[in-house]
Write an enzyme that holds these catalytic residues in place. Sequence first.
Site, PDB file in Angstrom:
ATOM      1  N   ASP A   9     -14.800  11.121  45.330  1.00  0.00           N
ATOM      2  CA  ASP A   9     -14.348   9.953  44.559  1.00  0.00           C
ATOM      3  C   ASP A   9     -14.047   8.758  45.440  1.00  0.00           C
ATOM      4  O   ASP A   9     -14.519   7.647  45.183  1.00  0.00           O
ATOM      5  CB  ASP A   9     -13.081  10.299  43.754  1.00  0.00           C
ATOM      6  CG  ASP A   9     -13.371  11.292  42.633  1.00  0.00           C
ATOM      7  OD1 ASP A   9     -14.539  11.386  42.214  1.00  0.00           O
ATOM      8  OD2 ASP A   9     -12.424  11.955  42.179  1.00  0.00           O
ATOM      9  N   ASP A  57      -0.404  11.117  39.343  1.00  0.00           N
ATOM     10  CA  ASP A  57      -0.467  10.414  40.627  1.00  0.00           C
ATOM     11  C   ASP A  57      -0.712   8.917  40.472  1.00  0.00           C
ATOM     12  O   ASP A  57      -0.159   8.107  41.203  1.00  0.00           O
ATOM     13  CB  ASP A  57      -1.543  11.043  41.518  1.00  0.00           C
ATOM     14  CG  ASP A  57      -1.147  12.437  41.984  1.00  0.00           C
ATOM     15  OD1 ASP A  57       0.068  12.688  42.104  1.00  0.00           O
ATOM     16  OD2 ASP A  57      -2.040  13.271  42.215  1.00  0.00           O
ATOM     17  N   SER A  62      -9.844  21.434  42.145  1.00  0.00           N
ATOM     18  CA  SER A  62      -9.296  20.216  42.707  1.00  0.00           C
ATOM     19  C   SER A  62      -7.980  20.583  43.380  1.00  0.00           C
ATOM     20  O   SER A  62      -7.112  21.190  42.759  1.00  0.00           O
ATOM     21  CB  SER A  62      -9.069  19.203  41.578  1.00  0.00           C
ATOM     22  OG  SER A  62      -8.100  18.266  41.975  1.00  0.00           O
ATOM     23  N   ARG A 121       3.463  10.885  47.067  1.00  0.00           N
ATOM     24  CA  ARG A 121       2.917   9.638  46.524  1.00  0.00           C
ATOM     25  C   ARG A 121       3.710   8.378  46.851  1.00  0.00           C
ATOM     26  O   ARG A 121       3.139   7.361  47.219  1.00  0.00           O
ATOM     27  CB  ARG A 121       2.683   9.756  45.009  1.00  0.00           C
ATOM     28  CG  ARG A 121       1.521  10.706  44.611  1.00  0.00           C
ATOM     29  CD  ARG A 121       0.379  10.647  45.571  1.00  0.00           C
ATOM     30  NE  ARG A 121      -0.799  11.429  45.201  1.00  0.00           N
ATOM     31  CZ  ARG A 121      -1.278  12.446  45.896  1.00  0.00           C
ATOM     32  NH1 ARG A 121      -0.650  12.861  46.982  1.00  0.00           N
ATOM     33  NH2 ARG A 121      -2.386  13.055  45.535  1.00  0.00           N
TER      34      ARG A 121
HETATM   35  N1  ARG Z   1       0.481  18.412  38.712  1.00  0.00           N
HETATM   36  C1  ARG Z   1       0.941  18.154  40.036  1.00  0.00           C
HETATM   37  C2  ARG Z   1       1.688  16.847  40.067  1.00  0.00           C
HETATM   38  O1  ARG Z   1       1.564  16.063  39.180  1.00  0.00           O
HETATM   39  C3  ARG Z   1      -0.174  18.216  41.038  1.00  0.00           C
HETATM   40  C4  ARG Z   1      -1.067  17.050  41.095  1.00  0.00           C
HETATM   41  C5  ARG Z   1      -2.210  17.241  42.047  1.00  0.00           C
HETATM   42  N2  ARG Z   1      -2.831  15.982  42.380  1.00  0.00           N
HETATM   43  C6  ARG Z   1      -4.080  15.881  42.816  1.00  0.00           C
HETATM   44  N3  ARG Z   1      -4.501  14.679  43.083  1.00  0.00           N
HETATM   45  N4  ARG Z   1      -4.888  16.914  42.955  1.00  0.00           N
HETATM   46  O2  ARG Z   1       2.424  16.589  40.962  1.00  0.00           O
END
Ligand code: ARG
Length: 407
Positions: A13, A122, A173, A93
Amino acid sequence: MNRIVLAYSGGLDTSVAIPWLAEQFGAEVVAVTMDLGQGKELDAVRERALATGAVRAHVLDVREEFARDYLLPALKADAIYEDRYPLATALGRPLIARKLVEIAEMEQATAIAHGCTGKGNDQVRLDVSTRALNPTLKVIAPARIWTMNRPDEIEYARKRGIPVPATIDSPYSTDSNLWGRSIECGVLEDPWSEPPEEIYALTKSPAACPDTPAYVEIDFAQGVPVRINGVDMPLIELIEALGSIAGSHGVGRIDMVENRLVGIKSREIYEAPAAVVLHAAHRELQKLVSPRDMDRLARDLSVRYADLVYNGLWFTPMREALDAFFAQVQTRVTGTIRLKLFKGDCHVVGRKSPMALYEHALATYDAGDLFDHKAAEGFISLFGLPVELSARRVPIARTPAPVAQEG
Ligand code: ARG
């Protein structure tokens, strides 16, 4: 020149995003990749960013800052989302946003960009954090704008001679850092199917774990873990060492359906061996040294803290105020917790502290008991008074009320 700073992971991506941003916005793209302890070789990522058309590629080692300014406050606050998730991704983040903003200001860019889709948490965390730090910066999320699916993206990359990352074949992922790893997509999207063993990278299958348990003793000084089995360690090292011990005993696997901020429920698998052990230890020690009412309040506020982190509200006065509360609580969180790690389980089996409120002479049923048994009588007489008064006026039913039947 119009310049955009892109959070670059080296995956498909964000690789496609480099030429896409350049073409759509007539901009120079500056790639930024950060080491949050994901254990990946980042020199290769830098090379890929440049090969893909970035004018510059910054690589930052932010592990120290991550551990000290994000993981530690979350540990002190016992921040666990919905009783299970130690928030590894969510804690990363705000730091990523902070660094993107710094680089954007240094590069005199007008926008930052990231690879998040429109469905996750995110995007919210990065966007809201950026606005808290510098509201003049625009935030662009290409994957939210373009309508390409994965095969389209690969085609897009091929056409422009962009090297397609090797990880493209994985149906999963993932995201990882010092605090843990998340795994989504593929068969995991069926909440009924058991996660296949192959998805795990940090933890051994309990069935393949050693037949003898490991005992780990963790010393805390004012809420900060400082020593493992008697050996002083800086925080990053301590997290890594503890992670490998716990992981080799299968500790730290989490399988849950969680509530995302955008309203959906999602099935998530996490591995967080170090975080799970440290949280268990910290919680136990804090309970040992805290008066009952303060411990209860801390527990309530832990939930609020976890929600706030999950929801991307790191850079807010609320988080600062909660940090101040938890910092005050930590002044007494000094002592040692002993844990037993065995085939996927982690149990506290011992605790001691110079600040412990546990008093053997008051708790014991053996000789040496100093508890004033006679005082209990007067205490109960007044404690039970309102119960008796109320029951005298309105008698309490002695059999449970019948449950309403259907039909
Ligand atoms: N569900 C988790 C969260 O919101 C994990 C997110 C994983 N993010 C990713 N870009 N693969 O914190």
